[in-house]
Design a protein around this motif. Structure first.
Motif, PDB file in Angstrom:
ATOM      1  N   GLU A  26       0.831  -1.205   0.000  1.00  0.00           N
ATOM      2  CA  GLU A  26       0.000   0.000   0.000  1.00  0.00           C
ATOM      3  C   GLU A  26       0.866   1.255   0.000  1.00  0.00           C
ATOM      4  O   GLU A  26       0.561   2.235  -0.686  1.00  0.00           O
ATOM      5  CB  GLU A  26      -0.917  -0.009   1.219  1.00  0.00           C
ATOM      6  N   ALA A  27       1.947   1.230   0.766  1.00  0.00           N
ATOM      7  CA  ALA A  27       2.842   2.393   0.830  1.00  0.00           C
ATOM      8  C   ALA A  27       3.464   2.681  -0.527  1.00  0.00           C
ATOM      9  O   ALA A  27       3.586   3.845  -0.940  1.00  0.00           O
ATOM     10  CB  ALA A  27       3.928   2.155   1.869  1.00  0.00           C
ATOM     11  N   LEU A  28       3.848   1.638  -1.245  1.00  0.00           N
ATOM     12  CA  LEU A  28       4.472   1.826  -2.555  1.00  0.00           C
ATOM     13  C   LEU A  28       3.528   2.501  -3.543  1.00  0.00           C
ATOM     14  O   LEU A  28       3.970   3.211  -4.450  1.00  0.00           O
ATOM     15  CB  LEU A  28       4.940   0.485  -3.108  1.00  0.00           C
ATOM     16  N   ARG A  29       2.226   2.285  -3.360  1.00  0.00           N
ATOM     17  CA  ARG A  29       1.258   2.919  -4.254  1.00  0.00           C
ATOM     18  C   ARG A  29       1.138   4.416  -3.985  1.00  0.00           C
ATOM     19  O   ARG A  29       0.552   5.149  -4.790  1.00  0.00           O
ATOM     20  CB  ARG A  29      -0.104   2.238  -4.122  1.00  0.00           C
ATOM     21  N   GLN A  30       1.688   4.869  -2.864  1.00  0.00           N
ATOM     22  CA  GLN A  30       1.666   6.297  -2.547  1.00  0.00           C
ATOM     23  C   GLN A  30       3.009   6.968  -2.825  1.00  0.00           C
ATOM     24  O   GLN A  30       3.246   8.096  -2.400  1.00  0.00           O
ATOM     25  CB  GLN A  30       1.265   6.495  -1.083  1.00  0.00           C
ATOM     26  N   ILE A  31       3.867   6.254  -3.527  1.00  0.00           N
ATOM     27  CA  ILE A  31       5.154   6.819  -3.926  1.00  0.00           C
ATOM     28  C   ILE A  31       5.185   6.916  -5.447  1.00  0.00           C
ATOM     29  O   ILE A  31       5.104   5.911  -6.147  1.00  0.00           O
ATOM     30  CB  ILE A  31       6.323   5.967  -3.405  1.00  0.00           C
ATOM     31  N   GLN A  32       5.260   8.134  -5.930  1.00  0.00           N
ATOM     32  CA  GLN A  32       5.224   8.374  -7.373  1.00  0.00           C
ATOM     33  C   GLN A  32       6.606   8.170  -7.986  1.00  0.00           C
ATOM     34  O   GLN A  32       7.612   8.630  -7.454  1.00  0.00           O
ATOM     35  CB  GLN A  32       4.730   9.791  -7.648  1.00  0.00           C
ATOM     36  N   ARG A  33       6.642   7.471  -9.118  1.00  0.00           N
ATOM     37  CA  ARG A  33       7.872   7.305  -9.889  1.00  0.00           C
ATOM     38  C   ARG A  33       7.845   8.297 -11.045  1.00  0.00           C
ATOM     39  O   ARG A  33       6.928   8.257 -11.874  1.00  0.00           O
ATOM     40  CB  ARG A  33       7.991   5.897 -10.461  1.00  0.00           C
ATOM     41  N   LEU A  34       8.829   9.180 -11.093  1.00  0.00           N
ATOM     42  CA  LEU A  34       8.915  10.168 -12.163  1.00  0.00           C
ATOM     43  C   LEU A  34      10.096   9.821 -13.060  1.00  0.00           C
ATOM     44  O   LEU A  34      11.227   9.690 -12.590  1.00  0.00           O
ATOM     45  CB  LEU A  34       9.082  11.577 -11.589  1.00  0.00           C
ATOM     46  N   HIS A  35       9.824   9.688 -14.353  1.00  0.00           N
ATOM     47  CA  HIS A  35      10.851   9.303 -15.320  1.00  0.00           C
ATOM     48  C   HIS A  35      11.002  10.394 -16.380  1.00  0.00           C
ATOM     49  O   HIS A  35      10.011  10.869 -16.931  1.00  0.00           O
ATOM     50  CB  HIS A  35      10.464   7.997 -16.024  1.00  0.00           C
ATOM     51  N   GLN A  36      12.242  10.762 -16.661  1.00  0.00           N
ATOM     52  CA  GLN A  36      12.540  11.672 -17.766  1.00  0.00           C
ATOM     53  C   GLN A  36      13.642  11.029 -18.608  1.00  0.00           C
ATOM     54  O   GLN A  36      14.824  11.355 -18.477  1.00  0.00           O
ATOM     55  CB  GLN A  36      12.977  13.041 -17.247  1.00  0.00           C
ATOM     56  N   PRO A  37      13.268  10.077 -19.480  1.00  0.00           N
ATOM     57  CA  PRO A  37      14.274   9.394 -20.300  1.00  0.00           C
ATOM     58  C   PRO A  37      14.892  10.330 -21.328  1.00  0.00           C
ATOM     59  O   PRO A  37      14.204  11.186 -21.894  1.00  0.00           O
ATOM     60  CB  PRO A  37      13.471   8.276 -20.968  1.00  0.00           C
ATOM     61  N   ALA A  38      16.181  10.169 -21.562  1.00  0.00           N
ATOM     62  CA  ALA A  38      16.893  11.036 -22.505  1.00  0.00           C
ATOM     63  C   ALA A  38      16.328  10.919 -23.913  1.00  0.00           C
ATOM     64  O   ALA A  38      16.328  11.893 -24.673  1.00  0.00           O
ATOM     65  CB  ALA A  38      18.381  10.693 -22.492  1.00  0.00           C
ATOM     66  N   ASP A  39      15.824   9.734 -24.268  1.00  0.00           N
ATOM     67  CA  ASP A  39      15.281   9.546 -25.617  1.00  0.00           C
ATOM     68  C   ASP A  39      13.774   9.761 -25.680  1.00  0.00           C
ATOM     69  O   ASP A  39      13.151   9.571 -26.722  1.00  0.00           O
ATOM     70  CB  ASP A  39      15.641   8.160 -26.155  1.00  0.00           C
ATOM     71  N   GLY A  40      13.178  10.143 -24.528  1.00  0.00           N
ATOM     72  CA  GLY A  40      11.755  10.449 -24.508  1.00  0.00           C
ATOM     73  C   GLY A  40      10.833   9.248 -24.474  1.00  0.00           C
ATOM     74  O   GLY A  40       9.616   9.397 -24.581  1.00  0.00           O
ATOM     75  N   ARG A  41      11.392   8.040 -24.307  1.00  0.00           N
ATOM     76  CA  ARG A  41      10.560   6.832 -24.329  1.00  0.00           C
ATOM     77  C   ARG A  41      10.844   5.948 -23.117  1.00  0.00           C
ATOM     78  O   ARG A  41      11.990   5.786 -22.705  1.00  0.00           O
ATOM     79  CB  ARG A  41      10.826   6.020 -25.606  1.00  0.00           C
ATOM     80  N   VAL A  88       8.804  10.373  -5.338  1.00  0.00           N
ATOM     81  CA  VAL A  88       8.118  11.424  -4.592  1.00  0.00           C
ATOM     82  C   VAL A  88       7.036  10.808  -3.712  1.00  0.00           C
ATOM     83  O   VAL A  88       6.251   9.970  -4.172  1.00  0.00           O
ATOM     84  CB  VAL A  88       7.478  12.454  -5.550  1.00  0.00           C
ATOM     85  N   PHE A  89       6.994  11.214  -2.448  1.00  0.00           N
ATOM     86  CA  PHE A  89       5.961  10.766  -1.518  1.00  0.00           C
ATOM     87  C   PHE A  89       4.710  11.600  -1.769  1.00  0.00           C
ATOM     88  O   PHE A  89       4.673  12.797  -1.490  1.00  0.00           O
ATOM     89  CB  PHE A  89       6.462  10.944  -0.087  1.00  0.00           C
ATOM     90  N   ASN A  90       3.669  10.974  -2.313  1.00  0.00           N
ATOM     91  CA  ASN A  90       2.475  11.711  -2.716  1.00  0.00           C
ATOM     92  C   ASN A  90       1.800  12.440  -1.558  1.00  0.00           C
ATOM     93  O   ASN A  90       1.229  13.520  -1.741  1.00  0.00           O
ATOM     94  CB  ASN A  90       1.461  10.761  -3.365  1.00  0.00           C
ATOM     95  N   ARG A  91       1.849  11.867  -0.367  1.00  0.00           N
ATOM     96  CA  ARG A  91       1.136  12.449   0.778  1.00  0.00           C
ATOM     97  C   ARG A  91       1.649  13.848   1.114  1.00  0.00           C
ATOM     98  O   ARG A  91       0.877  14.718   1.530  1.00  0.00           O
ATOM     99  CB  ARG A  91       1.281  11.523   1.989  1.00  0.00           C
ATOM    100  N   THR A  92       2.942  14.071   0.928  1.00  0.00           N
ATOM    101  CA  THR A  92       3.541  15.353   1.314  1.00  0.00           C
ATOM    102  C   THR A  92       4.203  16.096   0.167  1.00  0.00           C
ATOM    103  O   THR A  92       4.528  17.272   0.303  1.00  0.00           O
ATOM    104  CB  THR A  92       4.613  15.130   2.399  1.00  0.00           C
ATOM    105  N   GLY A  93       4.446  15.421  -0.948  1.00  0.00           N
ATOM    106  CA  GLY A  93       5.185  16.041  -2.037  1.00  0.00           C
ATOM    107  C   GLY A  93       6.689  15.969  -1.839  1.00  0.00           C
ATOM    108  O   GLY A  93       7.456  16.548  -2.613  1.00  0.00           O
ATOM    109  N   GLU A  94       7.116  15.240  -0.827  1.00  0.00           N
ATOM    110  CA  GLU A  94       8.542  15.151  -0.512  1.00  0.00           C
ATOM    111  C   GLU A  94       9.294  14.321  -1.550  1.00  0.00           C
ATOM    112  O   GLU A  94       8.862  13.226  -1.929  1.00  0.00           O
ATOM    113  CB  GLU A  94       8.718  14.522   0.869  1.00  0.00           C
ATOM    114  N   VAL A  95      10.419  14.849  -2.007  1.00  0.00           N
ATOM    115  CA  VAL A  95      11.294  14.107  -2.910  1.00  0.00           C
ATOM    116  C   VAL A  95      12.151  13.165  -2.066  1.00  0.00           C
ATOM    117  O   VAL A  95      12.908  13.597  -1.202  1.00  0.00           O
ATOM    118  CB  VAL A  95      12.190  15.054  -3.730  1.00  0.00           C
ATOM    119  N   LEU A  96      12.027  11.863  -2.317  1.00  0.00           N
ATOM    120  CA  LEU A  96      12.743  10.862  -1.526  1.00  0.00           C
ATOM    121  C   LEU A  96      14.091  10.493  -2.136  1.00  0.00           C
ATOM    122  O   LEU A  96      15.020  10.133  -1.423  1.00  0.00           O
ATOM    123  CB  LEU A  96      11.888   9.596  -1.400  1.00  0.00           C
TER     124      LEU A  96
END
Length: 235
Positions: free
Chosen positions: A60-75, A111-119
């Motif tokens: 459940e905790a993992l579902r509240q942690i956002q994964r943000l990806h910025q791939p160099a090739d855009g994919r 990112v922790f969705n509950r607070t916006g904290e960058v982990l």
């Protein structure tokens, strides 16, 4: 070599704004330093998170942690969490460790969705090893120990219906004769760019196996791989 990052969630005082209410500059100042990692490497990101009165399960905790990806090739994605585990702290927080594997150049952020904290955040650069191969997501390797500290790789070339119907590489022995009824064995799965082992403990029960511990949560970012493992292990 795995590196450990120990980060602690910011305390929230009744009279102070929550982390999510802070402006961007303040959030950035509180974020961990942008690190640099090569592709096909791994890091253990360990944090203490405040979920309020009810502490969630690891899944459940993992579902509240956002994964943000910025791939160099855009994919695609730049990293994946390959396993995670943790426990509540005496202070009522969740101590959580996430095993992160880098997959392709770009940047990655948790990112922790509950607070916006960058982990965690990292720039991911190409591997220095010229022979390094890109993660394809097509190869799952399974190893089983014999209860004496030796491990044997499962041969999946015959597309067995379950792991017990498969043979062991190098010996040709069926897993169902290698793994005694009622015995607990450490099972290792490899399905990541870093090639890192993900280990669980399972028990042989007739024609199936059962996990004897609910941690770690395995491959939370790869549900198709989890479905394949569950089918083979008959969980």
């Amino acid at each position: 070599m795995l590196r450990a990052v120990i980060l602690t969630a910011a305390c929230i005082w009744l009279a102070a704004p929550s982390f999510a209410q802070l402006n961007f500059a303040e959030k950035l100042a509180k974020a961990p330093k942008m690190m640099t990692m090569e592709v096909n490497k791994a890091i253990m990101v360990t944090v203490e998170l405040d979920f309020g009165k009810k502490i969630p399960t690891i899944a459940e905790a993992l579902r509240q942690i956002q994964r943000l990806h910025q791939p160099a090739d855009g994919r695609g994605r730049t990293f994946a969490i390959i396993d995670a585990y943790g426990q509540p702290t005496p202070e009522g927080k969740l101590h959580l460790s996430m095993h992160v594997s880098t997959e392709k150049p770009g940047t990655g952020t948790l990112v922790f969705n509950r607070t916006g904290e960058v982990l965690w955040q990292s720039k991911i650069v190409p591997a220095k090893n010229p022979d390094a191969q890109a993660f394809t997501g097509k190869n799952l390797t399974i190893h089983i120990d014999n209860g004496k500290g030796e491990t044997f790789q499962v041969d999946g070339s015959g597309n067995p219906a379950s792991v017990l119907e498969a043979k062991l590489k190098g010996t040709g022995q069926l897993v169902k004769t290698f793994w005694p009824e009622g015995a607990e064995r450490e099972v290792t799965f490899i399905y990541s760019a870093c090639g890192c082992p993900v280990k669980v403990v399972a028990k042989r029960v007739g024609s199936r196996t059962l996990r004897t511990k609910d941690q770690p949560v395995i491959f939370p970012d790869d549900p198709a791989a989890v479905a394949t493992i569950q089918k083979l292990m008959r969980w």
